[in-house]
Design an enzyme around this catalytic site. Structure first.
Site, PDB file in Angstrom:
ATOM      1  N   HIS A  13       1.201   5.772 -74.214  1.00  0.00           N
ATOM      2  CA  HIS A  13       0.675   4.504 -73.672  1.00  0.00           C
ATOM      3  C   HIS A  13       1.768   3.439 -73.667  1.00  0.00           C
ATOM      4  O   HIS A  13       1.986   2.736 -74.644  1.00  0.00           O
ATOM      5  CB  HIS A  13      -0.522   4.048 -74.525  1.00  0.00           C
ATOM      6  CG  HIS A  13      -1.278   2.888 -73.947  1.00  0.00           C
ATOM      7  ND1 HIS A  13      -2.631   2.931 -73.668  1.00  0.00           N
ATOM      8  CD2 HIS A  13      -0.876   1.644 -73.584  1.00  0.00           C
ATOM      9  CE1 HIS A  13      -3.024   1.771 -73.167  1.00  0.00           C
ATOM     10  NE2 HIS A  13      -1.971   0.961 -73.122  1.00  0.00           N
ATOM     11  N   HIS A  15       3.594   0.693 -70.596  1.00  0.00           N
ATOM     12  CA  HIS A  15       3.597   0.221 -69.206  1.00  0.00           C
ATOM     13  C   HIS A  15       5.042   0.028 -68.767  1.00  0.00           C
ATOM     14  O   HIS A  15       5.791  -0.695 -69.431  1.00  0.00           O
ATOM     15  CB  HIS A  15       2.838  -1.097 -69.102  1.00  0.00           C
ATOM     16  CG  HIS A  15       1.398  -0.984 -69.517  1.00  0.00           C
ATOM     17  ND1 HIS A  15       0.370  -0.932 -68.604  1.00  0.00           N
ATOM     18  CD2 HIS A  15       0.815  -0.879 -70.739  1.00  0.00           C
ATOM     19  CE1 HIS A  15      -0.784  -0.816 -69.248  1.00  0.00           C
ATOM     20  NE2 HIS A  15      -0.547  -0.785 -70.550  1.00  0.00           N
ATOM     21  N   HIS A 192      -8.034   1.697 -69.929  1.00  0.00           N
ATOM     22  CA  HIS A 192      -8.060   0.721 -71.021  1.00  0.00           C
ATOM     23  C   HIS A 192      -9.512   0.302 -71.251  1.00  0.00           C
ATOM     24  O   HIS A 192     -10.172  -0.167 -70.321  1.00  0.00           O
ATOM     25  CB  HIS A 192      -7.259  -0.524 -70.651  1.00  0.00           C
ATOM     26  CG  HIS A 192      -5.774  -0.350 -70.688  1.00  0.00           C
ATOM     27  ND1 HIS A 192      -5.106   0.572 -69.948  1.00  0.00           N
ATOM     28  CD2 HIS A 192      -4.819  -1.017 -71.403  1.00  0.00           C
ATOM     29  CE1 HIS A 192      -3.801   0.475 -70.191  1.00  0.00           C
ATOM     30  NE2 HIS A 192      -3.597  -0.477 -71.064  1.00  0.00           N
ATOM     31  N   GLU A 195     -10.555  -2.829 -76.071  1.00  0.00           N
ATOM     32  CA  GLU A 195      -9.445  -3.630 -76.602  1.00  0.00           C
ATOM     33  C   GLU A 195      -9.933  -5.089 -76.706  1.00  0.00           C
ATOM     34  O   GLU A 195      -9.964  -5.647 -77.794  1.00  0.00           O
ATOM     35  CB  GLU A 195      -8.231  -3.518 -75.663  1.00  0.00           C
ATOM     36  CG  GLU A 195      -7.027  -4.350 -76.062  1.00  0.00           C
ATOM     37  CD  GLU A 195      -5.955  -4.399 -74.959  1.00  0.00           C
ATOM     38  OE1 GLU A 195      -6.265  -4.116 -73.787  1.00  0.00           O
ATOM     39  OE2 GLU A 195      -4.803  -4.758 -75.277  1.00  0.00           O
ATOM     40  N   ASP A 273       2.735   0.146 -76.002  1.00  0.00           N
ATOM     41  CA  ASP A 273       2.095  -0.657 -74.947  1.00  0.00           C
ATOM     42  C   ASP A 273       3.126  -1.412 -74.086  1.00  0.00           C
ATOM     43  O   ASP A 273       3.416  -0.976 -72.983  1.00  0.00           O
ATOM     44  CB  ASP A 273       1.067  -1.628 -75.546  1.00  0.00           C
ATOM     45  CG  ASP A 273      -0.118  -1.892 -74.630  1.00  0.00           C
ATOM     46  OD1 ASP A 273      -0.162  -1.317 -73.547  1.00  0.00           O
ATOM     47  OD2 ASP A 273      -0.999  -2.689 -75.016  1.00  0.00           O
ATOM     48  N   ASP A 274       3.647  -2.537 -74.568  1.00  0.00           N
ATOM     49  CA  ASP A 274       4.598  -3.355 -73.779  1.00  0.00           C
ATOM     50  C   ASP A 274       5.648  -3.914 -74.749  1.00  0.00           C
ATOM     51  O   ASP A 274       5.597  -5.106 -75.111  1.00  0.00           O
ATOM     52  CB  ASP A 274       3.856  -4.531 -73.117  1.00  0.00           C
ATOM     53  CG  ASP A 274       2.663  -4.078 -72.280  1.00  0.00           C
ATOM     54  OD1 ASP A 274       2.866  -3.711 -71.121  1.00  0.00           O
ATOM     55  OD2 ASP A 274       1.537  -4.071 -72.822  1.00  0.00           O
TER      56      ASP A 274
HETATM   57  N1  HPA Z   1      -4.360  -4.250 -71.792  1.00  0.00           N
HETATM   58  C1  HPA Z   1      -4.683  -4.403 -70.516  1.00  0.00           C
HETATM   59  N2  HPA Z   1      -3.792  -4.415 -69.547  1.00  0.00           N
HETATM   60  C2  HPA Z   1      -2.514  -4.267 -69.860  1.00  0.00           C
HETATM   61  C3  HPA Z   1      -2.117  -4.102 -71.173  1.00  0.00           C
HETATM   62  C4  HPA Z   1      -3.088  -4.096 -72.189  1.00  0.00           C
HETATM   63  O1  HPA Z   1      -2.824  -3.935 -73.402  1.00  0.00           O
HETATM   64  N3  HPA Z   1      -0.765  -3.963 -71.152  1.00  0.00           N
HETATM   65  C5  HPA Z   1      -0.370  -4.058 -69.850  1.00  0.00           C
HETATM   66  N4  HPA Z   1      -1.440  -4.237 -69.071  1.00  0.00           N
HETATM   67 ZN    ZN Z   2      -1.828  -0.931 -72.202  1.00  0.00          ZN
END
Ligand code: HPA
Ligand code: ZN
Length: 329
Positions: A13, A15, A192, A195, A273-274
């Site tokens: 996971h 991006h 997703h 969250e 994630d990012d």
């Molecule tokens: N959640 C939703 N969208 C996203 C995320 C996330 O953690 N990271 C990049 N786009």
């Molecule tokens: Zn994500």
């Protein structure tokens, strides 16, 4: 001292645009004369404080990747950083700005990303597959048009399909058709959910999108019956603890439900994630899990094995990666 960089990892996971190094984004912005409004803080890092401001920063930053050829350098840079963190295989989400129903731009973007992945694979030995994602808050109409473009274009390393974006907007049933079309075409599914919304959002993703994995899914912990379902169906969770703490889903790693989910029998995996947005890396995540939750070598081996089992790659690659993990054990 454990060398957390050296532990072999599988990351499911992350991006691609969200992992873009700030220096690369600044260079591309300068080259294209793009002014990025409020994206960087005084230290030159990405500035975002909560989910809404993060999503806005993400879209602002993505403007520099409107040029499909930029995906070569982006993909290579992200994979190089992952390889430096011990990642041997990764599945990367793609949500390029070129997916504005513009088929030539989509094809060019994918060709550039493939070239970047080829180069990184040759240089660093890291393998990757791609998962294009639709953006939930962009709405169902755009999702449908995007899927039509994806289904006409070559697939390259694409193996899955998913949805990111603002979970508080629209409902999974609004996206049932594009998910069904991609499933019929052989793509594996993730989304997703759980969250920024609770258990109902997860149930809706499972029931309406028929996803095989969940992006995050952490807030299942608020509903024991849902946890039991995830265990029964063995739905892998793409947990991103550092991301959840950075965006305020939990105040700190000690309060993150990873241990309860694992204890209940959920299939857990760990990803970043990012990373430049959340100031984390796979090695940081592992070091934090060791310090806060006592993760040791066998826990990390189990994480990698669970992620490999949950991967959307073809069986031959899975066998090869299993040998690499076993060889490292
Ligand atoms: N959640 C939703 N969208 C996203 C995320 C996330 O953690 N990271 C990049 N786009
Ligand atoms: Zn994500």
């Amino acid at each position: 001292m454990t060398d957390f960089l050296a532990i072999p990892k599988i990351e499911l996971h992350i991006h691609l645009e969200g992992a873009a190094p700030p220096a690369l984004v600044r260079d591309l912005a300068a080259e294209q004369n793009i002014h990025l409004e409020g994206l960087f803080d005084a230290a030159g890092e990405y500035a975002s404080s909560d989910f809404t401001s993060f999503l806005a920063a993400y879209e602002e930053m993505s403007k520099v990747f409107a040029e499909p050829a930029s995906y070569r350098a982006l993909t290579e840079a992200v994979l190089e950083e992952q390889a430096a963190n011990g990642v041997i295989y990764t599945e990367i989400f793609l949500s390029p700005p070129s997916l504005n129903f513009d088929e030539p731009a989509w094809r060019d973007m994918l060709a550039a990303a493939e070239a970047g992945a080829d180069a990184a694979e040759a240089k660093h030995g890291i393998a990757c597959r791609f998962i294009p994602v639709i953006i939930r808050h962009h709405g169902p109409e755009k999702a449908r048009e995007s899927v039509e473009v994806m289904l006409r274009a070559p697939r390259g390393r694409m193996r899955g399909f998913g949805m990111a974006g603002d979970e508080r907007e629209f409902h999974p049933r609004d996206f049932a058709r594009p998910f069904a079309m991609m499933r019929e075409a052989g793509f594996r599914l993730t989304a997703h959910a759980g969250e920024f919304e609770g258990p109902e959002s997860i149930r809706a993703a499972l029931d309406h999108l028929h996803v095989e994995r969940l992006g995050h899914g952490v807030r299942a912990i608020e509903d024991p019956a849902l946890v039991a379902r995830l265990v029964l169906q063995q739905i892998p969770l793409e947990l991103c603890p550092g991301s959840n703490v950075a965006l305020g889903v939990y105040p700190n790693l000690a309060a993150h439900p990873i241990m309860q989910l694992r204890g209940a029998g959920c299939v857990i995996t760990v990803s970043t994630d990012d990373p430049p947005f959340f100031h984390n890396s796979m090695a940081d995540e592992y070091a934090s899990l060791s310090a806060v939750h006592g993760f040791a070598a066998d826990d990390f081996a189990k994480l990698a094995r669970a992620a490999l089992d949950a991967a959307f790659c073809e069986p031959e690659l899975r066998v090869k990666l299993a040998q690499s993990l076993d060889g490292a054990a």
